[in-house]
Every structure is written in structure tokens, then in C-alpha cells.
Design a protein around this motif. Structure first.
Motif, PDB file in Angstrom:
ATOM      1  N   ARG A  64      -1.409   2.012   5.873  1.00  0.00           N
ATOM      2  CA  ARG A  64      -0.738   1.266   4.804  1.00  0.00           C
ATOM      3  C   ARG A  64       0.070   0.103   5.386  1.00  0.00           C
ATOM      4  O   ARG A  64       0.036  -1.012   4.851  1.00  0.00           O
ATOM      5  CB  ARG A  64       0.187   2.207   4.016  1.00  0.00           C
ATOM      6  N   ALA A  65       0.810   0.380   6.461  1.00  0.00           N
ATOM      7  CA  ALA A  65       1.600  -0.672   7.105  1.00  0.00           C
ATOM      8  C   ALA A  65       0.699  -1.756   7.696  1.00  0.00           C
ATOM      9  O   ALA A  65       0.968  -2.955   7.561  1.00  0.00           O
ATOM     10  CB  ALA A  65       2.482  -0.061   8.196  1.00  0.00           C
ATOM     11  N   VAL A  66      -0.373  -1.335   8.332  1.00  0.00           N
ATOM     12  CA  VAL A  66      -1.297  -2.283   8.952  1.00  0.00           C
ATOM     13  C   VAL A  66      -1.917  -3.217   7.916  1.00  0.00           C
ATOM     14  O   VAL A  66      -1.980  -4.434   8.106  1.00  0.00           O
ATOM     15  CB  VAL A  66      -2.396  -1.537   9.740  1.00  0.00           C
ATOM     16  N   LEU A  67      -2.357  -2.662   6.799  1.00  0.00           N
ATOM     17  CA  LEU A  67      -2.971  -3.500   5.765  1.00  0.00           C
ATOM     18  C   LEU A  67      -1.949  -4.397   5.089  1.00  0.00           C
ATOM     19  O   LEU A  67      -2.254  -5.544   4.738  1.00  0.00           O
ATOM     20  CB  LEU A  67      -3.690  -2.622   4.737  1.00  0.00           C
ATOM     21  N   ASP A  68      -0.722  -3.908   4.922  1.00  0.00           N
ATOM     22  CA  ASP A  68       0.339  -4.764   4.384  1.00  0.00           C
ATOM     23  C   ASP A  68       0.571  -5.974   5.276  1.00  0.00           C
ATOM     24  O   ASP A  68       0.717  -7.111   4.799  1.00  0.00           O
ATOM     25  CB  ASP A  68       1.648  -3.974   4.266  1.00  0.00           C
ATOM     26  N   PRO A  82     -10.809 -10.068   9.507  1.00  0.00           N
ATOM     27  CA  PRO A  82     -10.411  -8.903  10.310  1.00  0.00           C
ATOM     28  C   PRO A  82     -11.123  -7.613   9.913  1.00  0.00           C
ATOM     29  O   PRO A  82     -11.413  -6.780  10.773  1.00  0.00           O
ATOM     30  CB  PRO A  82      -8.905  -8.803  10.062  1.00  0.00           C
ATOM     31  N   VAL A  83     -11.410  -7.456   8.632  1.00  0.00           N
ATOM     32  CA  VAL A  83     -12.063  -6.222   8.177  1.00  0.00           C
ATOM     33  C   VAL A  83     -13.521  -6.190   8.613  1.00  0.00           C
ATOM     34  O   VAL A  83     -13.997  -5.179   9.146  1.00  0.00           O
ATOM     35  CB  VAL A  83     -11.961  -6.079   6.645  1.00  0.00           C
ATOM     36  N   TYR A  84     -14.241  -7.290   8.401  1.00  0.00           N
ATOM     37  CA  TYR A  84     -15.648  -7.325   8.801  1.00  0.00           C
ATOM     38  C   TYR A  84     -15.771  -7.129  10.314  1.00  0.00           C
ATOM     39  O   TYR A  84     -16.647  -6.395  10.797  1.00  0.00           O
ATOM     40  CB  TYR A  84     -16.303  -8.651   8.416  1.00  0.00           C
ATOM     41  N   GLU A 103       0.822  -1.205   0.000  1.00  0.00           N
ATOM     42  CA  GLU A 103       0.000   0.000   0.000  1.00  0.00           C
ATOM     43  C   GLU A 103       0.864   1.266   0.000  1.00  0.00           C
ATOM     44  O   GLU A 103       0.362   2.363  -0.194  1.00  0.00           O
ATOM     45  CB  GLU A 103      -0.934  -0.003   1.216  1.00  0.00           C
ATOM     46  N   PHE A 104       2.179   1.107   0.194  1.00  0.00           N
ATOM     47  CA  PHE A 104       3.097   2.245   0.152  1.00  0.00           C
ATOM     48  C   PHE A 104       3.607   2.539  -1.253  1.00  0.00           C
ATOM     49  O   PHE A 104       4.213   3.590  -1.478  1.00  0.00           O
ATOM     50  CB  PHE A 104       4.314   1.981   1.054  1.00  0.00           C
ATOM     51  N   PHE A 105       3.392   1.627  -2.187  1.00  0.00           N
ATOM     52  CA  PHE A 105       4.045   1.733  -3.486  1.00  0.00           C
ATOM     53  C   PHE A 105       3.770   3.066  -4.188  1.00  0.00           C
ATOM     54  O   PHE A 105       4.676   3.698  -4.722  1.00  0.00           O
ATOM     55  CB  PHE A 105       3.634   0.574  -4.394  1.00  0.00           C
ATOM     56  N   LYS A 106       2.549   3.535  -4.180  1.00  0.00           N
ATOM     57  CA  LYS A 106       2.196   4.757  -4.899  1.00  0.00           C
ATOM     58  C   LYS A 106       2.268   6.011  -4.033  1.00  0.00           C
ATOM     59  O   LYS A 106       1.941   7.103  -4.490  1.00  0.00           O
ATOM     60  CB  LYS A 106       0.792   4.621  -5.488  1.00  0.00           C
ATOM     61  N   LYS A 107       2.706   5.856  -2.799  1.00  0.00           N
ATOM     62  CA  LYS A 107       2.815   7.024  -1.917  1.00  0.00           C
ATOM     63  C   LYS A 107       3.995   7.891  -2.357  1.00  0.00           C
ATOM     64  O   LYS A 107       5.102   7.402  -2.526  1.00  0.00           O
ATOM     65  CB  LYS A 107       2.984   6.579  -0.464  1.00  0.00           C
ATOM     66  N   ILE A 154     -12.325   5.836   9.080  1.00  0.00           N
ATOM     67  CA  ILE A 154     -11.125   5.207   9.641  1.00  0.00           C
ATOM     68  C   ILE A 154     -10.357   4.571   8.495  1.00  0.00           C
ATOM     69  O   ILE A 154     -10.763   3.532   7.966  1.00  0.00           O
ATOM     70  CB  ILE A 154     -11.508   4.143  10.688  1.00  0.00           C
ATOM     71  N   PRO A 155      -9.257   5.178   8.049  1.00  0.00           N
ATOM     72  CA  PRO A 155      -8.553   4.688   6.860  1.00  0.00           C
ATOM     73  C   PRO A 155      -8.199   3.205   6.903  1.00  0.00           C
ATOM     74  O   PRO A 155      -8.302   2.513   5.886  1.00  0.00           O
ATOM     75  CB  PRO A 155      -7.293   5.562   6.817  1.00  0.00           C
ATOM     76  N   THR A 156      -7.765   2.701   8.065  1.00  0.00           N
ATOM     77  CA  THR A 156      -7.381   1.298   8.164  1.00  0.00           C
ATOM     78  C   THR A 156      -8.516   0.379   7.728  1.00  0.00           C
ATOM     79  O   THR A 156      -8.295  -0.652   7.089  1.00  0.00           O
ATOM     80  CB  THR A 156      -6.971   0.954   9.614  1.00  0.00           C
ATOM     81  N   ILE A 157      -9.749   0.751   8.061  1.00  0.00           N
ATOM     82  CA  ILE A 157     -10.907  -0.061   7.681  1.00  0.00           C
ATOM     83  C   ILE A 157     -11.398   0.312   6.287  1.00  0.00           C
ATOM     84  O   ILE A 157     -11.578  -0.555   5.428  1.00  0.00           O
ATOM     85  CB  ILE A 157     -12.051   0.095   8.704  1.00  0.00           C
ATOM     86  N   ALA A 158     -11.613   1.600   6.051  1.00  0.00           N
ATOM     87  CA  ALA A 158     -12.169   2.045   4.772  1.00  0.00           C
ATOM     88  C   ALA A 158     -11.308   1.612   3.588  1.00  0.00           C
ATOM     89  O   ALA A 158     -11.823   1.144   2.563  1.00  0.00           O
ATOM     90  CB  ALA A 158     -12.328   3.564   4.785  1.00  0.00           C
ATOM     91  N   LYS A 159      -9.987   1.746   3.711  1.00  0.00           N
ATOM     92  CA  LYS A 159      -9.089   1.381   2.619  1.00  0.00           C
ATOM     93  C   LYS A 159      -9.043  -0.129   2.399  1.00  0.00           C
ATOM     94  O   LYS A 159      -8.664  -0.595   1.312  1.00  0.00           O
ATOM     95  CB  LYS A 159      -7.678   1.894   2.898  1.00  0.00           C
TER      96      LYS A 159
END
Length: 451
Positions: A315-319, A373-375, A163-167, A391-396
Motif C-alpha cells: 500500500r505504501a509503495v503504490l501510494d 514501473p508496473v509493466y 491504498e490505506f484508506f479502507k484498511k 506479488i501484491p505490490t504488482i498485482a494490486k
């Protein structure tokens, strides 16, 4: 994984966990029963972030996962394994945390010994960290080597699938002031995380997070708890230098104060990264003096990514969640999940306000179970009184293309609860019927459900 999320609502008095008949384990653990097979290698991952509240050192029940939650899943795991398999209770807590004090407070050694006496299944508990840091006034003055994961660790590079690739702004700040070390892991080519082999080699990952607010992520539950699977904390970017004007998120906006603070900190970082105690000790006094001008760490000053505009930590959390679900035992990523997953969120006493380390106790009386984990976090955030879309961690999570974490839309989550007010679609739960958690001050008015 399925789309069911179970919520057990009981009396806010957490002592009911120890009273027979007050907790319907069958209701909460029916999904776990379906997942465990004899011979499985199981990892149980509590939230052992810190041995106590940061300021109230005698208090811990609303900071880390409670003993009885661990007991609940441990007992069920042993029953379903039928004397075949292995169980490891592990975490990599915050770098300065005292593992011995953590397991002492939750009576983990006694719990393992109690169950080990009843089964031939090997049950172990250990700290995954390679190193413990000792701080004074936020300055590292000593580092101690630890045994770490007996199975070692694996470096996993997500490269373009991160998720960091395009940052654009890649000036990341990790767990300490050595930004160059973090840059070795995350740069234009690489996005590397150092993951516990014990975690990678499991067949079933059981996640036992604590229900709390979080200064960087808004809230912490299933998704955020996977930070504890990463052995080297500087491989986890926490925030990005700058303000949104420069695609950073350290500060909400640039000002004379933030620019002065950043310039002074840059000078300090260049010296502190040498990790020389002789140099570090004088900075304790310097930091105290600086705090008089810029605000003390415990003050309500937004800094270091502790606000709703943090565009880094999610981004780190989702990775990390991608890795735990899709990486095989050797750390190779696949297109299909490589292990089973179950989560049980400890919300008996949650934490609100200055979470995750300085919260106020929130007597919630809830335990939340799910196999995604997302649900599970979507539901958890909602009953806290938060809008998961903020909440970006969930929404993303719902937008990931490489190694997706979801298969359905939020409104398709099936909420099953002992509280009838929550036995509806997650999008129909009203703020007045939630637990009304107080957000971290950097998130107030930017995370709550509409009232």
C-alpha cells in the motif's frame, strides 16, 4: 509511457559492462532518448539502500546499483539535454546507512566530476535524508542530523485516495519503534508522506533499481525503489501489528511465542520511543537474551511482516508511485501524470534469498528498461521465476482506481529481448526459461511460477 519493456541478456560476468561492444545501449535506451528534452530537470534515483551486505560488509555489488548503470544513463542524459538543464542523483537510503561509504564504493563523486568537466549542465549528488540513525544490535543508540534535500520537502496527504484508506487495522509499524509518529501520518483521516522537493520539481524521473528479492514485498525493482523518495521513513508503514486473525501481518499466525514476543516488545517500545541512549543501551543486552527464546533477527523466523501475507508495504509503495507520477512541483495531486518516467533495472548481479540486505549474489546478466514501473516490474518478476499475480505490490497495481498506474492488461505488455525465449507475451514465459531466483524464506512456495 508505452507498453514496451526491453530486456538485455548478456554473460553473467558483470565485468562485461566495461568492455566495448558488449552492451547495446541503443537497444536499452531508445525510450529514454524519446523522453529527454533540452532544458529538462532530471532526477536519477539509484538503489542506495545500504553500503554493503548486512553481514558480509566487504560485498556490495549485488546490494546497490552499480556505477556503470549510472554512467550509462548519465552519459545519455547529458547528450540529449544539449547543454540545457539540470541533473540530480539522489536517494534517501535506509536510516542507518552510511552515505559517504555508499558513494565511495560506487565512485559516484569521481563519476560526477568526470562528466561535470565535459558539460556546463549542473550535476549534483546528495543524500535526501534529514537524519541518520546509529544502531547496535538493532537498537538505536544515536541520531545525527543531516543537511537533507537543499530544496526541502513537502507533506502530501492522499487521504481517501491512499491504498490505506479502507484498511481496517491501522496499528502500523514504520521505520522505527515510535509507532505514535507513524500514526500521526497514517490514521482514520490522513495518509501523509514526506517527499523530497528535488524529486517533485523534476521533469523526468529516472529510476535505477536493483533486481533483488525482498522480505516484505517479495521482490524489489521499480515500484519498491520509490521508498527512497520519502524523506521521513516513519511516514512509510512497513507492517501492521497482529496476525491475519486481527487484520495484521506482523506474524503469520498467533501462538504462545508470538503473543509473548508481542507483549515484551510493546513494553520495550514504550521505553525506546523516548530515544534516550541511556535507556536504549541496556536493551541491547535484553534483545540478545530475548533472541535465545524467540529467534535471532538473522534466523528463519517469520516476524515483522517478512512473509507473503504482508498486507501493508504494498500500500505504501503504490501510494509513493502515485505521488511521483501525479504530484506537481508543489505537491498537489492531478488527474494526469506530471512528469516523465524511465526505469533501468540493474540485474547484472541480482540478489536472491534473504533480500534486500542479506541476499546471496545471483549472476543474472540482465538489464531491463521501461517507461512504466508496473509493466517493467511485471516482466522483471516473471524472468526472476516469480508469478507477478502472487506479488501484491504488482498485482494490486492493476486494480488502482485513484491515480491509476496502468492503462493496459499484463498480457498486452510488449516484451522486446535479446533473449529469444523472452520475446513473447509475459504470460507465456515458462519457469524453465527464467532465472530461477530463490525467494526469501518467508515467500517460498508462495511466489514462484508454476514449474
Amino acid at each position: 509511457m508505452d507498453n514496451r519493456v526491453y530486456i538485455y541478456k548478456q554473460s553473467p560476468d558483470y565485468s562485461v559492462l566495461n568492455k566495448k561492444g558488449k552492451l547495446d545501449a541503443d537497444f536499452l535506451l531508445k525510450q529514454l532518448d524519446e523522453l529527454i528534452k533540452p532544458g529538462d530537470n532530471i532526477v536519477i534515483k539509484p538503489n542506495f539502500v545500504k553500503e554493503s551486505h548486512l553481514l558480509k560488509t566487504a560485498e556490495w555489488e549485488y546490494i546497490i546499483t552499480h556505477t556503470e548503470i549510472i554512467r550509462l544513463v548519465l552519459e545519455r542524459a547529458i547528450l540529449n539535454l544539449k547543454e540545457e538543464g539540470e541533473i540530480n542523483i539522489v536517494d534517501a537510503p535506509q536510516t542507518d546507512s552510511d552515505w559517504e561509504e555508499i558513494i565511495k564504493r560506487v565512485h559516484l563523486t569521481e563519476l560526477v566530476e568526470e562528466f561535470q568537466a565535459k558539460t556546463k549542465i549542473k550535476i549534483s549528488c546528495f543524500d535526501l535524508r534529514e537524519e541518520r540513525w546509529f544502531y547496535k544490535q538493532g537498537i538505536i543508540v544515536k541520531r545525527k542530523k543531516l543537511i537533507g534535500d537543499p530544496r526541502g520537502y513537502t507533506k502530501i496527504n492522499l487521504t481517501r485516495c491512499s491504498e490505506f484508506f479502507k484498511k481496517q487495522n491501522k496499528e502500523y509499524y514504520g521505520a522505527d519503534y515510535d509507532m505514535q509518529e507513524t500514526k500521526q501520518y497514517h490514521n482514520e483521516q490522513d495518509n501523509i508522506y514526506v517527499i523530497s522537493n528535488t524529486v517533485l520539481q523534476c521533469d523526468l524521473f529516472i529510476n535505477l533499481p536493483k533486481l533483488k528479492t525482498h522480505k516484505l514485498a517479495g521482490m524489489t525493482a521499480c515500484l519498491k525503489n520509490l521508498v527512497g523518495t520519502c524523506v521521513i521513513k516513519n511516514s512509510i508503514p512497513h507492517h501492521t501489528i497482529g496476525s491475519p486473525k486481527s487484520n495484521g501481518d506482523k506474524f503469520q499466525k498467533e501462538s504462545r511465542r508470538t503473543n509473548s514476543e508481542s507483549n515484551l516488545k510493546a513494553i520495550a517500545l514504550s521505553l525506546l520511543k523516548s530515544k534516550n541512549p541511556v535507556i536504549n543501551y541496556p536493551f541491547i543486552l535484553i534483545k540478545k537474551i530475548a533472541g535465545l527464546f524467540f529467534g535471532q533477527p538473522q534466523s528463519d523466523v517469520i516476524r515483522n511482516g517478512a512473509w507473503y501475507g504482508n498486507d501493508t508495504i504494498w500500500r505504501a509503495v503504490l501510494d509513493l508511485n502515485k505521488i511521483v507520477l501525479y504530484a506537481d512541483k508543489n505537491g498537489n495531486m492531478h488527474d494526469v501524470p506530471q512528469r516523465k518516467y524511465f526505469a533501468l533495472i540493474d540485474g547484472i548481479i541480482g540478489g536472491e534469498g534473504k533480500g534486500p540486505m542479506e541476499p546471496d549474489p545471483k549472476f543474472s546478466g540482465v538489464i531491463i528498461a521501461g517507461t512504466n514501473p508496473v509493466y517493467t516490474d511485471t516482466v522483471a518478476a516473471t524472468i526472476m521465476g516469480f508469478d507477478y499475480r502472487k506479488i501484491p505490490t504488482i498485482a494490486k497495481s492493476y486494480c488502482i482506481k485513484d491515480y491509476p498506474l496502468v492503462q493496459i492488461k499484463p498480457e498486452e505488455i510488449e516484451v522486446v529481448s535479446t533473449n529469444e525465449l523472452w520475446n513473447i507475451s509475459v504470460d507465456k514465459i515458462k519457469y524453465k526459461d527464467t532465472l530461477k531466483y530463490k525467494p526469501h524464506f518467508g515467500w517460498i512456495n508462495n511466489i514462484e511460477l508454476e514449474k
